[in-house]
Scaffold this motif. Structure first.
Motif, PDB file in Angstrom:
ATOM      1  N   PRO A 114       0.774  -0.831  -0.146  1.00  0.00           N
ATOM      2  CA  PRO A 114       0.157  -0.078   0.562  1.00  0.00           C
ATOM      3  C   PRO A 114       1.230   1.056   0.150  1.00  0.00           C
ATOM      4  O   PRO A 114       0.272   2.109  -0.326  1.00  0.00           O
ATOM      5  CB  PRO A 114      -0.634  -0.109   0.872  1.00  0.00           C
ATOM      6  N   ASP A 115       1.732   1.298   0.472  1.00  0.00           N
ATOM      7  CA  ASP A 115       2.945   2.717   0.529  1.00  0.00           C
ATOM      8  C   ASP A 115       3.614   2.859  -0.731  1.00  0.00           C
ATOM      9  O   ASP A 115       3.848   4.428  -0.784  1.00  0.00           O
ATOM     10  CB  ASP A 115       4.399   2.011   1.959  1.00  0.00           C
ATOM     11  N   ARG A 116       3.000   2.321  -1.968  1.00  0.00           N
ATOM     12  CA  ARG A 116       3.914   1.923  -2.872  1.00  0.00           C
ATOM     13  C   ARG A 116       2.483   2.991  -3.991  1.00  0.00           C
ATOM     14  O   ARG A 116       3.171   3.480  -4.767  1.00  0.00           O
ATOM     15  CB  ARG A 116       4.544   1.261  -4.119  1.00  0.00           C
ATOM     16  N   ILE A 117       1.352   2.199  -3.741  1.00  0.00           N
ATOM     17  CA  ILE A 117       0.494   3.123  -4.648  1.00  0.00           C
ATOM     18  C   ILE A 117       0.127   4.321  -4.196  1.00  0.00           C
ATOM     19  O   ILE A 117      -0.322   4.944  -3.123  1.00  0.00           O
ATOM     20  CB  ILE A 117      -0.829   2.505  -4.352  1.00  0.00           C
ATOM     21  N   ALA A 118      -0.098   5.298  -5.458  1.00  0.00           N
ATOM     22  CA  ALA A 118      -1.092   6.512  -4.788  1.00  0.00           C
ATOM     23  C   ALA A 118      -2.474   6.691  -5.428  1.00  0.00           C
ATOM     24  O   ALA A 118      -2.838   7.565  -5.105  1.00  0.00           O
ATOM     25  CB  ALA A 118       0.163   6.627  -6.127  1.00  0.00           C
ATOM     26  N   GLY A 119      -2.690   5.275  -5.906  1.00  0.00           N
ATOM     27  CA  GLY A 119      -4.258   5.599  -6.463  1.00  0.00           C
ATOM     28  C   GLY A 119      -4.300   4.524  -7.218  1.00  0.00           C
ATOM     29  O   GLY A 119      -3.246   3.796  -7.555  1.00  0.00           O
ATOM     30  N   LEU A 120      -5.456   4.198  -7.722  1.00  0.00           N
ATOM     31  CA  LEU A 120      -6.123   2.853  -7.645  1.00  0.00           C
ATOM     32  C   LEU A 120      -7.430   3.755  -9.023  1.00  0.00           C
ATOM     33  O   LEU A 120      -7.748   3.810  -8.426  1.00  0.00           O
ATOM     34  CB  LEU A 120      -6.356   2.006  -7.137  1.00  0.00           C
ATOM     35  N   VAL A 121      -7.092   3.070 -10.083  1.00  0.00           N
ATOM     36  CA  VAL A 121      -8.366   2.880 -11.236  1.00  0.00           C
ATOM     37  C   VAL A 121      -8.765   1.839 -11.605  1.00  0.00           C
ATOM     38  O   VAL A 121      -8.312   0.410 -12.490  1.00  0.00           O
ATOM     39  CB  VAL A 121      -8.075   3.601 -12.393  1.00  0.00           C
ATOM     40  N   GLY A 122     -10.308   1.386 -10.742  1.00  0.00           N
ATOM     41  CA  GLY A 122     -10.833  -0.121 -11.608  1.00  0.00           C
ATOM     42  C   GLY A 122     -11.539   0.001 -12.883  1.00  0.00           C
ATOM     43  O   GLY A 122     -12.451   0.877 -12.357  1.00  0.00           O
ATOM     44  N   ILE A 123     -11.522  -0.573 -14.034  1.00  0.00           N
ATOM     45  CA  ILE A 123     -11.844  -0.673 -14.918  1.00  0.00           C
ATOM     46  C   ILE A 123     -13.004  -2.411 -14.936  1.00  0.00           C
ATOM     47  O   ILE A 123     -12.407  -2.566 -15.462  1.00  0.00           O
ATOM     48  CB  ILE A 123     -11.809  -0.689 -15.853  1.00  0.00           C
ATOM     49  N   ALA A 124     -14.373  -1.701 -14.169  1.00  0.00           N
ATOM     50  CA  ALA A 124     -15.327  -3.267 -14.532  1.00  0.00           C
ATOM     51  C   ALA A 124     -14.634  -4.446 -13.897  1.00  0.00           C
ATOM     52  O   ALA A 124     -13.701  -5.426 -13.989  1.00  0.00           O
ATOM     53  CB  ALA A 124     -15.006  -4.107 -16.175  1.00  0.00           C
ATOM     54  N   ALA A 125     -13.701  -3.582 -12.899  1.00  0.00           N
ATOM     55  CA  ALA A 125     -13.276  -5.081 -11.240  1.00  0.00           C
ATOM     56  C   ALA A 125     -13.637  -5.926 -11.786  1.00  0.00           C
ATOM     57  O   ALA A 125     -15.047  -6.233 -11.002  1.00  0.00           O
ATOM     58  CB  ALA A 125     -12.457  -3.768  -9.976  1.00  0.00           C
ATOM     59  N   ALA A 126     -12.951  -7.267 -11.197  1.00  0.00           N
ATOM     60  CA  ALA A 126     -14.171  -8.253 -10.992  1.00  0.00           C
ATOM     61  C   ALA A 126     -12.663  -8.877 -10.199  1.00  0.00           C
ATOM     62  O   ALA A 126     -12.381 -10.417 -10.168  1.00  0.00           O
ATOM     63  CB  ALA A 126     -13.526  -9.606 -12.383  1.00  0.00           C
ATOM     64  N   PRO A 127     -12.800  -8.767  -8.764  1.00  0.00           N
ATOM     65  CA  PRO A 127     -12.386  -9.365  -8.119  1.00  0.00           C
ATOM     66  C   PRO A 127     -12.546 -10.530  -7.298  1.00  0.00           C
ATOM     67  O   PRO A 127     -13.962 -10.897  -7.737  1.00  0.00           O
ATOM     68  CB  PRO A 127     -12.398  -8.719  -6.648  1.00  0.00           C
ATOM     69  N   ASP A 128     -12.066 -11.834  -7.275  1.00  0.00           N
ATOM     70  CA  ASP A 128     -13.357 -12.733  -6.890  1.00  0.00           C
ATOM     71  C   ASP A 128     -13.969 -13.307  -7.800  1.00  0.00           C
ATOM     72  O   ASP A 128     -15.070 -14.433  -7.497  1.00  0.00           O
ATOM     73  CB  ASP A 128     -13.766 -13.088  -5.199  1.00  0.00           C
ATOM     74  N   GLU A 239      -9.083   7.743 -18.469  1.00  0.00           N
ATOM     75  CA  GLU A 239      -8.301   9.018 -19.004  1.00  0.00           C
ATOM     76  C   GLU A 239      -7.811  10.241 -17.585  1.00  0.00           C
ATOM     77  O   GLU A 239      -7.577  10.616 -16.814  1.00  0.00           O
ATOM     78  CB  GLU A 239      -7.866   9.997 -20.266  1.00  0.00           C
ATOM     79  N   GLN A 240      -9.880  10.683 -17.486  1.00  0.00           N
ATOM     80  CA  GLN A 240     -10.125  11.605 -16.687  1.00  0.00           C
ATOM     81  C   GLN A 240     -10.076  11.024 -15.261  1.00  0.00           C
ATOM     82  O   GLN A 240      -9.413  11.777 -13.910  1.00  0.00           O
ATOM     83  CB  GLN A 240     -11.554  11.901 -16.874  1.00  0.00           C
ATOM     84  N   ALA A 241      -9.626   9.784 -14.845  1.00  0.00           N
ATOM     85  CA  ALA A 241     -10.236   8.776 -13.735  1.00  0.00           C
ATOM     86  C   ALA A 241      -8.436   8.941 -13.473  1.00  0.00           C
ATOM     87  O   ALA A 241      -7.492   9.681 -11.564  1.00  0.00           O
ATOM     88  CB  ALA A 241     -10.187   7.786 -13.862  1.00  0.00           C
ATOM     89  N   VAL A 242      -7.700   8.561 -14.428  1.00  0.00           N
ATOM     90  CA  VAL A 242      -6.168   9.433 -14.226  1.00  0.00           C
ATOM     91  C   VAL A 242      -5.405  10.326 -14.079  1.00  0.00           C
ATOM     92  O   VAL A 242      -4.830  10.154 -12.549  1.00  0.00           O
ATOM     93  CB  VAL A 242      -5.548   8.578 -15.166  1.00  0.00           C
ATOM     94  N   GLU A 243      -6.119  11.560 -15.043  1.00  0.00           N
ATOM     95  CA  GLU A 243      -6.013  12.231 -14.524  1.00  0.00           C
ATOM     96  C   GLU A 243      -5.948  12.600 -12.697  1.00  0.00           C
ATOM     97  O   GLU A 243      -5.871  13.121 -12.489  1.00  0.00           O
ATOM     98  CB  GLU A 243      -6.156  13.409 -15.419  1.00  0.00           C
ATOM     99  N   ASP A 244      -7.202  12.056 -12.719  1.00  0.00           N
ATOM    100  CA  ASP A 244      -7.229  12.847 -11.537  1.00  0.00           C
ATOM    101  C   ASP A 244      -7.244  12.556 -10.503  1.00  0.00           C
ATOM    102  O   ASP A 244      -6.481  13.642  -8.791  1.00  0.00           O
ATOM    103  CB  ASP A 244      -9.125  12.866 -11.464  1.00  0.00           C
ATOM    104  N   LEU A 245      -6.280  11.437 -10.071  1.00  0.00           N
ATOM    105  CA  LEU A 245      -5.695  10.792  -9.355  1.00  0.00           C
ATOM    106  C   LEU A 245      -3.950  11.402  -9.073  1.00  0.00           C
ATOM    107  O   LEU A 245      -3.374  11.117  -8.174  1.00  0.00           O
ATOM    108  CB  LEU A 245      -5.518   9.442  -9.286  1.00  0.00           C
ATOM    109  N   LEU A 246      -4.000  11.578 -10.923  1.00  0.00           N
ATOM    110  CA  LEU A 246      -2.124  12.012 -10.524  1.00  0.00           C
ATOM    111  C   LEU A 246      -2.107  13.551 -10.326  1.00  0.00           C
ATOM    112  O   LEU A 246      -1.458  14.544 -10.443  1.00  0.00           O
ATOM    113  CB  LEU A 246      -1.816  11.893 -11.776  1.00  0.00           C
ATOM    114  N   GLN A 247      -3.370  14.224  -9.597  1.00  0.00           N
ATOM    115  CA  GLN A 247      -3.646  15.790  -9.130  1.00  0.00           C
ATOM    116  C   GLN A 247      -2.422  16.008  -8.089  1.00  0.00           C
ATOM    117  O   GLN A 247      -3.268  15.075  -7.215  1.00  0.00           O
ATOM    118  CB  GLN A 247      -4.705  16.315  -9.487  1.00  0.00           C
ATOM    119  N   PRO A 248      -2.092  17.052  -7.405  1.00  0.00           N
ATOM    120  CA  PRO A 248      -1.182  17.236  -6.442  1.00  0.00           C
ATOM    121  C   PRO A 248      -2.619  17.141  -5.244  1.00  0.00           C
ATOM    122  O   PRO A 248      -3.615  17.820  -6.038  1.00  0.00           O
ATOM    123  CB  PRO A 248      -0.544  18.040  -6.228  1.00  0.00           C
ATOM    124  N   ALA A 249      -2.372  16.763  -4.263  1.00  0.00           N
ATOM    125  CA  ALA A 249      -3.337  16.343  -3.017  1.00  0.00           C
ATOM    126  C   ALA A 249      -2.638  18.111  -3.081  1.00  0.00           C
ATOM    127  O   ALA A 249      -2.501  18.624  -2.497  1.00  0.00           O
ATOM    128  CB  ALA A 249      -2.318  15.668  -1.817  1.00  0.00           C
TER     129      ALA A 249
END
Length: 249
Positions: A114-128, A239-249
Motif C-alpha cells: 500500500p505504501d507504493r500506491i498513489a492511486g488505483l483505477v478499476g475498470i469493470a474490476a472483477a475481484p474474486d 483518462e480523466q480518472a487517471v488524471e484526477d488521481l495524478l493531481q497533487p493533493a
C-alpha cells in the motif's frame, strides 16, 4: 512497433513488457483474463502517456500475449507474482489501472504494497471472479467435470474458442480472495463500471465499493457501457480518472 522487453520473474517465468519513461507516479496497466498489453485501453493509455510525458508500464502476464508460458497452467497467484515482478522495474510510487481481472490483480498488489500506491483505477474490476462468477455459476455437471477431468470448457462472447477453466485456477483463486476480509485502500480509488456489462455486472462494483475501506473511494456507473469499456467516451473517462488521481493533493 519495436519488440517488447522481457524479464524473468523469481519463479522463472519470462514476461514481456513495455516501459515508457516520463514523470511519475508511473501508471501501470494490468490487463484482463486472456487479454494482453496490445488491447484498446492499454494502447490508448500508451498514447496518453506519450502525449503528457507520463511514465507508463504495460505488460503481459505469463501465458498471455508475448510472454512465455502456457495459459492453462496459470492462476491468479501466478499473474499477481508476474505483476509484482514487473512493478519492480520502476522506483517510487505507482498508479494502478486494472481492467477486469486486472482490477483483482491491482487489489492484491495494493494489499501487499500500500505504501507504493498513489492511486488505483478499476475498470469493470472483477475481484474474486473465479469463485463468485465461475465456481458459483457452474452447474452440478460442470463441477463434476472439473473435479473429474481437471478442466471444463465455457463458451466465450469474444472468440469462437471456448474458455478452458482449470481446477487449479479455481482452487488457487480461493487463496487470493479479497472480498472475504477487511480490504484497506488508503489512497484515492476510482471505479468505472458499465451498466450493460454482462461479464462483470454492476453488483460486483457495488459490492467492492461497500466492502473496501478508504478515505476516497468513488464509483462511476456509465449507463449502457459494456465490459469492453472501450468506446471513445469510455476511454476519455479512463483518462480523466487517471488524471484526477495524478493531481497533487
Amino acid at each position: 512497433m519495436t519488440e517488447p522487453s522481457f524479464l524473468v520473474t523469481p519463479q522463472g517465468r519470462r514476461i514481456a513488457y513495455r516501459l515508457t519513461d516520463g514523470t511519475g507516479p508511473c501508471v501501470v496497466f494490468c490487463g484482463g483474463f486472456r487479454s494482453d498489453m496490445e488491447g484498446t485501453k492499454a494502447l490508448h493509455l500508451q498514447r496518453w502517456a506519450e502525449t503528457t510525458g507520463r511514465a507508463f508500464l504495460r505488460f503481459d502476464y505469463s501465458g498471455h500475449g508475448s510472454s512465455g508460458g502456457d495459459f492453462l497452467e496459470g492462476a491468479i497467484g501466478d499473474w499477481f507474482e508476474d505483476a509484482r515482478a514487473v512493478i519492480g522495474l520502476v522506483a517510487g510510487p505507482i498508479l494502478l489501472v486494472g481492467s477486469s481481472m486486472g482490477g483483482w490483480i491491482s487489489l492484491l498488489l495494493a494489499r501487499e504494497m500500500p505504501d507504493r500506491i498513489a492511486g488505483l483505477v478499476g475498470i469493470a474490476a472483477a475481484p474474486d471472479f473465479t469463485e463468485d462468477s465461475m465456481w458459483q455459476g457452474f452447474t452440478p455437471d460442470q463441477r463434476a467435470e472439473l473435479e473429474r477431468e481437471g478442466r471444463v470448457a465455457l463458451p466465450s462472447d469474444y472468440s469462437d474458442e471456448p474458455y478452458i477453466i482449470t481446477r487449479r485456477l479455481i482452487e488457487e483463486g480461493r487463496t487470493r480472495l479479497v472480498l472475504r476480509e477487511r480490504l484497506d485502500l488508503p489512497f484515492p480509488v476510482r471505479l468505472l463500471q458499465g451498466t450493460a456489462d454482462t461479464d462483470v455486472p454492476q453488483e460486483v462494483a457495488l459490492r467492492l465499493l461497500g466492502h473496501a475501506e478508504g478515505p476516497d473511494i468513488r464509483l462511476l456507473l456509465v449507463k449502457g457501457a459494456d465490459h469492453r469499456f472501450s468506446t471513445p467516451e469510455c476511454l476519455r473517462l479512463i483518462e480523466q480518472a487517471v488524471e484526477d488521481l495524478l493531481q497533487p493533493a
